[in-house]
Design a protein around this motif. Structure first.
Motif, PDB file in Angstrom:
ATOM      1  N   THR A 201      31.125  44.196  48.090  1.00 41.14           N
ATOM      2  CA  THR A 201      31.150  44.981  49.321  1.00 41.14           C
ATOM      3  C   THR A 201      30.952  46.440  48.950  1.00 41.14           C
ATOM      4  O   THR A 201      31.615  46.953  48.039  1.00 41.14           O
ATOM      5  CB  THR A 201      32.488  44.809  50.055  1.00 41.14           C
TER       6      THR A 201
ATOM      7  N   THR B 163      32.227  50.298  45.433  1.00 39.11           N
ATOM      8  CA  THR B 163      31.773  48.920  45.277  1.00 39.11           C
ATOM      9  C   THR B 163      32.921  48.054  44.780  1.00 39.11           C
ATOM     10  O   THR B 163      33.546  48.359  43.766  1.00 39.11           O
ATOM     11  CB  THR B 163      30.588  48.852  44.295  1.00 39.11           C
TER      12      THR B 163
ATOM     13  N   HIS C 231      23.933  41.317  42.098  1.00 37.74           N
ATOM     14  CA  HIS C 231      23.914  40.372  43.215  1.00 37.74           C
ATOM     15  C   HIS C 231      24.694  40.999  44.374  1.00 37.74           C
ATOM     16  O   HIS C 231      25.931  41.003  44.373  1.00 37.74           O
ATOM     17  CB  HIS C 231      24.544  39.034  42.801  1.00 37.74           C
ATOM     18  N   SER C 232      23.982  41.512  45.346  1.00 37.68           N
ATOM     19  CA  SER C 232      24.620  42.247  46.435  1.00 37.68           C
ATOM     20  C   SER C 232      25.541  41.367  47.275  1.00 37.68           C
ATOM     21  O   SER C 232      26.486  41.862  47.888  1.00 37.68           O
ATOM     22  CB  SER C 232      23.558  42.901  47.322  1.00 37.68           C
ATOM     23  N   HIS C 233      25.292  40.044  47.280  1.00 38.64           N
ATOM     24  CA  HIS C 233      26.129  39.176  48.113  1.00 38.64           C
ATOM     25  C   HIS C 233      27.518  38.967  47.511  1.00 38.64           C
ATOM     26  O   HIS C 233      28.411  38.449  48.181  1.00 38.64           O
ATOM     27  CB  HIS C 233      25.447  37.808  48.307  1.00 38.64           C
ATOM     28  N   LEU C 234      27.718  39.382  46.258  1.00 42.15           N
ATOM     29  CA  LEU C 234      29.014  39.208  45.615  1.00 42.15           C
ATOM     30  C   LEU C 234      29.952  40.398  45.806  1.00 42.15           C
ATOM     31  O   LEU C 234      31.126  40.317  45.464  1.00 42.15           O
ATOM     32  CB  LEU C 234      28.834  38.975  44.111  1.00 42.15           C
TER      33      LEU C 234
ATOM     34  N   TYR D  66      23.016  48.837  46.771  1.00 40.19           N
ATOM     35  CA  TYR D  66      22.316  47.660  46.252  1.00 40.19           C
ATOM     36  C   TYR D  66      21.930  47.779  44.777  1.00 40.19           C
ATOM     37  O   TYR D  66      21.133  46.978  44.287  1.00 40.19           O
ATOM     38  CB  TYR D  66      21.071  47.345  47.099  1.00 40.19           C
TER      39      TYR D  66
ATOM     40  N   ASP E  53      38.579  34.146  42.574  1.00 40.00           N
ATOM     41  CA  ASP E  53      37.230  33.978  43.107  1.00 40.00           C
ATOM     42  C   ASP E  53      36.550  32.713  42.577  1.00 40.00           C
ATOM     43  O   ASP E  53      35.482  32.314  43.063  1.00 40.00           O
ATOM     44  CB  ASP E  53      36.357  35.210  42.844  1.00 40.00           C
TER      45      ASP E  53
END
Length: 272
Positions: A217, A21, A212-215, A208, A142
Motif C-alpha cells: 500500500t 510504502t 509487485h505493486s499489488h503486495l 509503483y 502474510d
C-alpha cells in the motif's frame, strides 16, 4: 571546471515524489546508500574499481567486508557480507532498510550474551515451529514470508535463510527476495536482521517503484527530498558519533611509568 549535469538515479531523492510504502519487507530494494554510506560513516573504506559497477567496502580492521554487485537476476546474491568465520548474502529485491538492520549491528560492540532470534519474530505474530531434527522456522502472518534454520538433508550442517515467495497460481512459487546466513553468523546480527524485518514502519519508495505493486500500500507522504535527506544526514551523524565512541573505548590506556625506587625515596626525604 563546472561539473555538467548528468542524469543519474542517485539524484532520485530530489526529483520524485515519495510515498509511504507498507509493509516495508515487500517494498523492494530502495536506496543502497542507506547501507553503504552508513558503513562508511562508521569508518569502512571503499576499495571498489571505479570503472566497474560495484561497491567493495571493508571495515577498518579488515575483519568484515561488503560487496554489492548487481546482477541480471534480482534473486541472486547482489549483497555479500563476510567475516573471517561467516558469510551472509541478500538478493537484489531485499529492502535496504532490512539489510541495514544487519550491517548497522556490525558497527556496535557485540553483546556479552548472544540473544535468541525467534522471540523477536514471535512477538511480531509470526508462527514458530521446531521439528525432531532441530530445524526451526517462523512464518509471517502474510503466509509468504519465512525465516528458517535448517540442516541439509545429507548432513547436520545448519544454515539460516529468509525469503518472500508467493504462489504463482500454477502450483509453483515466485521469490521476491532471499537471504542466506552461515550458521556461524553471530546471533546478535541475526536478531538485528529479524528486528528490521519485523519493523512495522513504512519505507519511502517512488509511486509503483516496487517489484509487485499489488503486495503493498502506498500513501503520499509529507516528507520529501529535503526532509528525507536531513533524516539520512542525522542517521550518518549518529553513526559517526558511535564509531568515535567505539574507537575511544578500544584505544589502549597508557599510564606514566612509575619512578625508580631511589628517586621516590629522595622525593619523600626532601618533602620532610
Amino acid at each position: 571546471m563546472t561539473r555538467p549535469y548528468i542524469f543519474s538515479k542517485a539524484d532520485d531523492a530530489w526529483s520524485r515524489i515519495w510515498f509511504d510504502t507498507s509493509p516495508g519487507h515487500l517494498a523492494g530494494p530502495g536506496d543502497p546508500r542507506h547501507v553503504t554510506q552508513a558503513l562508511r560513516a562508521g569508518g569502512w573504506k571503499n576499495y571498489a574499481d571505479p570503472d566497474y559497477p560495484h561497491v567493495v567496502l571493508a571495515s577498518p580492521d579488515f575483519r568484515h567486508t561488503l560487496v554489492l554487485e548487481p546482477a541480471a537476476d534480482t534473486y541472486s546474491a547482489w549483497w555479500r557480507i563476510s567475516s573471517q568465520r561467516w558469510h551472509a548474502s541478500f538478493g537484489g529485491n531485499m529492502p535496504a532498510e532490512i539489510i541495514a538492520g544487519f550491517t548497522d549491528a556490525l558497527l556496535l560492540p557485540a553483546p556479552v550474551a548472544e540473544p535468541d532470534v525467534w522471540p523477536t519474530l514471535q512477538a511480531a505474530g509470526w508462527a514458530y515451529e521446531r521439528d525432531e531434527r532441530g530445524n526451526e522456522s517462523a512464518r509471517h502472518p502474510d503466509g509468504i514470508t519465512t525465516m528458517e534454520r535448517r540442516a541439509t538433508l545429507t548432513s547436520d550442517y545448519f544454515s539460516w535463510s529468509a525469503e518472500v515467495a508467493f504462489p504463482t497460481g500454477l502450483g509453483g512459487h515466485q521469490r521476491l527476495w532471499h537471504a542466506y546466513f552461515d550458521d556461524r553468523t553471530p546471533r546478535h546480527l541475526l536478531a538485528a536482521f529479524a528486528t528490521a524485518l519485523t519493523d512495522p514502519a513504512p519505507v519511502p519508495r517512488g509511486h509503483y517503484d516496487v517489484p509487485h505493486s499489488h503486495l503493498v500500500t502506498q500513501v503520499e507522504r509529507g516528507a520529501q527530498g529535503e526532509q528525507l535527506a536531513a533524516a539520512h544526514d542525522a542517521r550518518l551523524k549518529a553513526i559517526r558519533a558511535i564509531a568515535r565512541k567505539a574507537r575511544r573505548s578500544s584505544a589502549p590506556t597508557t599510564h606514566p611509568a612509575p619512578a625508580p625506587a631511589t628517586e621516590t625515596a629522595t622525593a619523600v626525604t626532601r618533602g620532610r
